[in-house]
Design an enzyme around this catalytic site. Structure first.
Site, PDB file in Angstrom:
ATOM      1  N   ASP A  71      -3.062  -2.630   2.916  1.00 19.80           N
ATOM      2  CA  ASP A  71      -2.507  -2.969   1.808  1.00 19.80           C
ATOM      3  C   ASP A  71      -2.144  -4.468   1.890  1.00 19.80           C
ATOM      4  O   ASP A  71      -2.128  -4.907   3.296  1.00 19.80           O
ATOM      5  CB  ASP A  71      -0.935  -2.290   1.825  1.00 19.80           C
ATOM      6  CG  ASP A  71      -0.049  -2.929   0.842  1.00 19.80           C
ATOM      7  OD1 ASP A  71      -0.243  -2.807  -0.371  1.00 19.80           O
ATOM      8  OD2 ASP A  71       0.905  -3.414   1.077  1.00 19.80           O
ATOM      9  N   ASP A  92       3.319  -0.962   3.377  1.00 22.03           N
ATOM     10  CA  ASP A  92       4.542  -1.091   3.491  1.00 22.03           C
ATOM     11  C   ASP A  92       5.585  -0.228   2.691  1.00 22.03           C
ATOM     12  O   ASP A  92       6.717  -0.413   2.794  1.00 22.03           O
ATOM     13  CB  ASP A  92       5.053  -2.534   3.554  1.00 22.03           C
ATOM     14  CG  ASP A  92       4.790  -3.024   2.037  1.00 22.03           C
ATOM     15  OD1 ASP A  92       3.735  -2.656   1.213  1.00 22.03           O
ATOM     16  OD2 ASP A  92       5.542  -3.901   1.367  1.00 22.03           O
TER      17      ASP A  92
HETATM   18  O1  LIG Z   1       1.575  -6.515  -6.410  1.00 19.21           O
HETATM   19  C1  LIG Z   1       2.315  -5.342  -6.146  1.00 19.21           C
HETATM   20  O2  LIG Z   1       2.845  -4.703  -6.813  1.00 19.21           O
HETATM   21  C2  LIG Z   1       2.277  -4.728  -4.642  1.00 19.21           C
HETATM   22  O3  LIG Z   1       0.990  -5.229  -4.087  1.00 19.21           O
HETATM   23  P1  LIG Z   1       0.647  -4.086  -2.741  1.00 19.21           P
HETATM   24  O4  LIG Z   1      -0.037  -2.837  -3.191  1.00 19.21           O
HETATM   25  O5  LIG Z   1      -0.291  -5.275  -2.103  1.00 19.21           O
HETATM   26  O6  LIG Z   1       1.956  -3.996  -1.967  1.00 19.21           O
HETATM   27 MG   LIG Z   2       2.752  -3.695  -0.037  1.00 17.47          MG
END
Ligand SMILES: O=C(O)COP(=O)(O)O
Ligand SMILES: [Mg+2]
Length: 226
Positions: A13, A176
């Site tokens: 992520d 996260d």
């Molecule tokens: O832009 C978002 O809502 C969060 O992005 P992520 O999936 O990298 O945590």
């Molecule tokens: Mg994230």
């Protein structure tokens, strides 16, 4: 310590896992809000809205001031303004978390293939990965607008498994938030969480995963290709 065996690829992520992008979200959202004549919001308020993509973030920050139907009237203006402001500062108020490059390198050294799957739009993601020296680690990068569905839907993770010719059980997702964990569980991938990012203001300990790691470097130690 959880040891994950027979893993051939990792899906990482972006926001809250590799990069602390809270500052970018804060600046871009409040520049958009100023254009719409709205008061600035605290960084913590904004960060708790992050995780389900840009459209959701826009709806949440408009809902602070407007009822749902009224917010819809301002949605396009807000999204256009936010996009312009975000792209103008992308990465300027963001920093790598400790152990990220070391962790990605350690995973590569083990022979793992790496994909980045984020709910951030691709047009934000690619220049940000470049700017922070992360782009070269990844064979595949998918954003929140790459497919009809984004995390917590398993669609982007399943596409990565297909791209790599791997069974989902041979792939670990690391993120996260509950969006990462739910997407991984639904895809049949393994999942590790990091505790330092953004999980909608909720404890990551309440999320169903295969373990919590303090850094991506620690994650690399817990993954075995055999
Ligand atoms: O832009 C978002 O809502 C969060 O992005 P992520 O999936 O990298 O945590
Ligand atoms: Mg994230």
């Amino acid at each position: 310590m959880t040891q994950l065996n027979n893993i051939k690829a990792a899906i990482i992520d972006l926001d809250g896992t590799m990069l602390d992008t809270a500052g970018d979200f804060h600046v871009a959202v409040n520049r958009m809000r100023a254009e719409l004549g709205l008061e600035p919001l605290a960084q913590e308020t904004i960060v708790n809205f992050v995780g389900k993509g840009t459209e959701n973030l826009m709806r949440r920050v408009l809902a602070v001031d407007y009822a749902e139907d009224e917010a819809e009237q301002y949605f396009k203006q807000a999204l256009d303004s936010y996009t312009e402001h975000y792209l103008a500062i992308n990465g300027d108020f963001s920093a790598l978390y400790p152990g990220v490059k070391e962790g990605l390198q350690a995973m590569k050294d083990k022979g793992l293939r790496l994909a980045c799957v984020t709910n951030k739009p691709v047009s934000f993601t690619l220049p940000l990965l470049d700017k922070k020296g992360l782009r070269g680690f990844f064979d595949v990068v998918y954003g929140g607008d790459s497919f009809p569905k984004k995390k917590p839907d398993p669609m982007p993770l399943l596409q990565v498994c297909k791209d790599f010719g791997l069974a989902p059980a041979q792939v670990v997702a690391i993120g996260d938030s509950s969006n990462d964990a739910q997407a991984a569980r639904a895809a049949g991938c393994r999942v590790l969480n990091v505790p330092y990012g953004y999980n909608h203001g909720e404890s990551i300990h309440d999320v169903d995963s295969d373990g919590i790691v303090q850094t991506l470097f620690e994650a690399a130690q817990q993954i075995s290709v055999d």
